[in-house]
Design an enzyme around this catalytic site. Structure first.
Site, mmCIF file in Angstrom:
data_model
loop_
_atom_site.group_PDB
_atom_site.id
_atom_site.type_symbol
_atom_site.label_atom_id
_atom_site.label_comp_id
_atom_site.label_asym_id
_atom_site.label_seq_id
_atom_site.Cartn_x
_atom_site.Cartn_y
_atom_site.Cartn_z
ATOM 1 N N SER A 182 52.097 65.002 2.497
ATOM 2 C CA SER A 182 51.528 64.077 3.469
ATOM 3 C C SER A 182 50.997 64.760 4.724
ATOM 4 C CB SER A 182 52.567 63.020 3.837
ATOM 5 O OG SER A 182 53.783 63.615 4.211
ATOM 6 N N HIS A 210 51.046 59.323 -1.395
ATOM 7 C CA HIS A 210 49.664 59.520 -0.939
ATOM 8 C C HIS A 210 48.689 59.690 -2.095
ATOM 9 C CE1 HIS A 210 49.782 59.529 3.407
ATOM 10 N NE2 HIS A 210 50.969 60.109 3.337
ATOM 11 N N LYS A 241 50.186 52.187 1.285
ATOM 12 C CA LYS A 241 49.087 53.048 1.743
ATOM 13 C C LYS A 241 47.786 52.566 1.095
ATOM 14 C CE LYS A 241 52.134 56.602 3.308
ATOM 15 N NZ LYS A 241 53.198 57.508 2.880
HETATM 16 C C1 LIG Z 1 54.584 57.290 3.343
HETATM 17 C C2 LIG Z 1 55.425 58.042 2.394
HETATM 18 C C3 LIG Z 1 56.579 57.473 1.857
HETATM 19 C C4 LIG Z 1 57.094 56.151 2.341
HETATM 20 O O1 LIG Z 1 56.320 55.088 1.882
HETATM 21 P P1 LIG Z 1 56.402 53.678 2.665
HETATM 22 O O2 LIG Z 1 55.929 52.714 1.630
HETATM 23 O O3 LIG Z 1 55.521 53.790 3.843
HETATM 24 O O4 LIG Z 1 57.828 53.471 3.032
HETATM 25 C C5 LIG Z 1 57.276 58.195 0.914
HETATM 26 N N1 LIG Z 1 56.870 59.415 0.516
HETATM 27 C C6 LIG Z 1 55.762 60.002 1.015
HETATM 28 C C7 LIG Z 1 55.354 61.354 0.533
HETATM 29 C C8 LIG Z 1 55.013 59.334 1.978
HETATM 30 O O5 LIG Z 1 53.937 59.912 2.488
#
Ligand SMILES: *Cc1c(COP(=O)(O)O)cnc(C)c1O
Length: 394
Positions: A182, A210, A241
């Site tokens: 990320s 992502h 996302k």
């Molecule tokens: C954003 C993210 C999460 C968490 O996801 P949410 O649905 O926002 O709680 C988990 N793992 C990674 C690699 C992320 O970038």
């Protein structure tokens, strides 16, 4: 009056301020669009995970509104008591078909999916073998499980292999990577890690937060992108996302999902998604399957913006996704550059320790399918101007 027992927190905050790590929250006014208003200022938004613009897609909005009219706003209970609706089951069936797996369980967030799953599957007798840049929710899940954590340097396959080879063959082990990292925007070495997991009998897990909606057929993730179907035991995806709504899910065997229904603590002890969220996620899957133009535009924009930043001479690290970091070094420089860009109408959040290493502070940019070419060209022009003013580029 008694002394405030939390007064020590003032020192912590003062220390954050000294290090340039204290950030005030930017307030969004109106829709989370690619060009949006924050703190009364209209900006090109390069800090959102709404990759495909689905957070404001008319079909998702309509599905959410219809669900509120028919079912109300809350589910009333956790999934395992009376909070499972037919639409929750439908979403899990649709996601399982989308991911080409036997079964899926949906959690309240990707964070809950990762932390809840790792903590449920492992015990203190077990070992986690984890990339140093894996997401915080994986790390927290490892800590909750009380399993031993062995970290290998970012994508260093020789180091991962050495750790695995030194563990007793009978040791239960989980090998885990992000599909897309990320903060770097690079891909996890999924095929090589699958081969290691197979060689050493490890459980293979990929966190595709992502990559969901970004990589693979119709955005189904890195396992499809790398053609590793059947080789990853636990896949985590997010609905928060590119999917544009909220939630996370675990995809795998029917047995894994049945086990998580009984042992994953966020599933057992936290209320299920409200109908509007679930209905909007179902509509998002329809859009991913029928409107491929969003993913195509996302990648066109990614190529344009990334090559523009590189041509200006910025250090964009290892990125191979719509996430492009602009690595500047010190947190204070990153904060200053982010503020200067914001003043000129470009929102690129600065990110420092502990999210990234102390000397690798950066601005993280994320393009969306819904950015216009003019938005992105304007952002590149402002990056050039501010980057030169601060001596980040020549
Ligand atoms: C954003 C993210 C999460 C968490 O996801 P949410 O649905 O926002 O709680 C988990 N793992 C990674 C690699 C992320 O970038």
């Amino acid at each position: 009056m008694r002394a405030d027992p939390l007064s020590f927190l003032n020192n912590e905050i003062a220390s954050l301020k000294e290090q340039g790590l204290y950030r005030k929250l930017r307030i969004l006014e109106g829709e989370p669009a690619a060009h949006a208003t924050f703190d009364h200022k209209s900006v090109v938004n390069l800090s959102s995970n709404n990759y495909l613009g689905l957070a404001t897609h008319p079909k998702l909005k309509q599905a959410a509104l219809d669900a509120v009219r028919t079912y109300g706003v809350g589910s009333g209970a956790v999934r395992s008591i009376s909070g499972t609706m037919e639409m929750h089951m439908e979403l899990e069936r649709r996601l399982a078909a989308f991911k080409h797996v036997e079964a899926v369980v949906v959690f309240q967030s990707g964070f809950a999916a990762n932390a809840g799953t790792v903590a449920a599957v492992l015990t203190k007798e077990d070992v986690v073998v984890s990339d140093e840049l894996n997401h915080a929710s994986i790390i927290d899940g490892c800590r909750l499980s009380r399993a031993a954590i062995k970290v290998f340097p970012h994508k260093d396959m020789a180091a991962a292999r050495k750790i695995l080879a030194e563990l007793p063959p009978a040791q239960r082990k989980l090998l885990i990577t992000d599909g897309v990292f990320s903060m770097e925007g690079d891909l996890g070495p999924v095929p090589d890690l699958c081969a290691l997991a197979e060689e050493f009998g490890a459980i293979m897990m990929v966190d595709d937060a992502h990559a969901s909606g970004v990589f693979g057929k119709n955005g189904s993730g890195t396992v499809d992108h790398f053609q590793c179907h059947g080789r990853v035991d636990i896949q985590v995806g997010t609905l928060s996302k590119a999917v544009g709504v909220l939630g996370g899910y675990v995809a795998g065997s029917r047995t894994l999902i049945d086990f998580l229904y009984h042992r994953a603590r966020p599933f057992l002890f936290s209320t299920s998604h409200p109908p509007a969220v679930t209905a909007a996620c179902l509509a998002a899957l329809d859009v991913l399957e029928t409107e491929p133009q969003w993913i195509e535009r996302l990648w066109e924009n990614t190529r344009f913006f990334k090559s523009g930043l590189e041509a200006l001479g910025f250090n964009t690290g290892l990125s191979e996704s719509p996430i492009t970091p602009v690595i500047v070094g010190q947190a204070a420089t990153a904060a200053k550059m982010s503020d200067a860009l914001f003043e000129r109408g470009v929102f690129a959040q600065s990110i420092g320790f502990p999210t990234v290493a102390r000397d690798k502070a950066r601005l993280r940019t994320i393009v969306a399918a819904t950015h216009t070419r003019e938005d992105l060209q304007y952002a590149l022009d402002m990056f050039a101007k501010v980057g030169r003013e601060l001596g980040v580029i020549q």
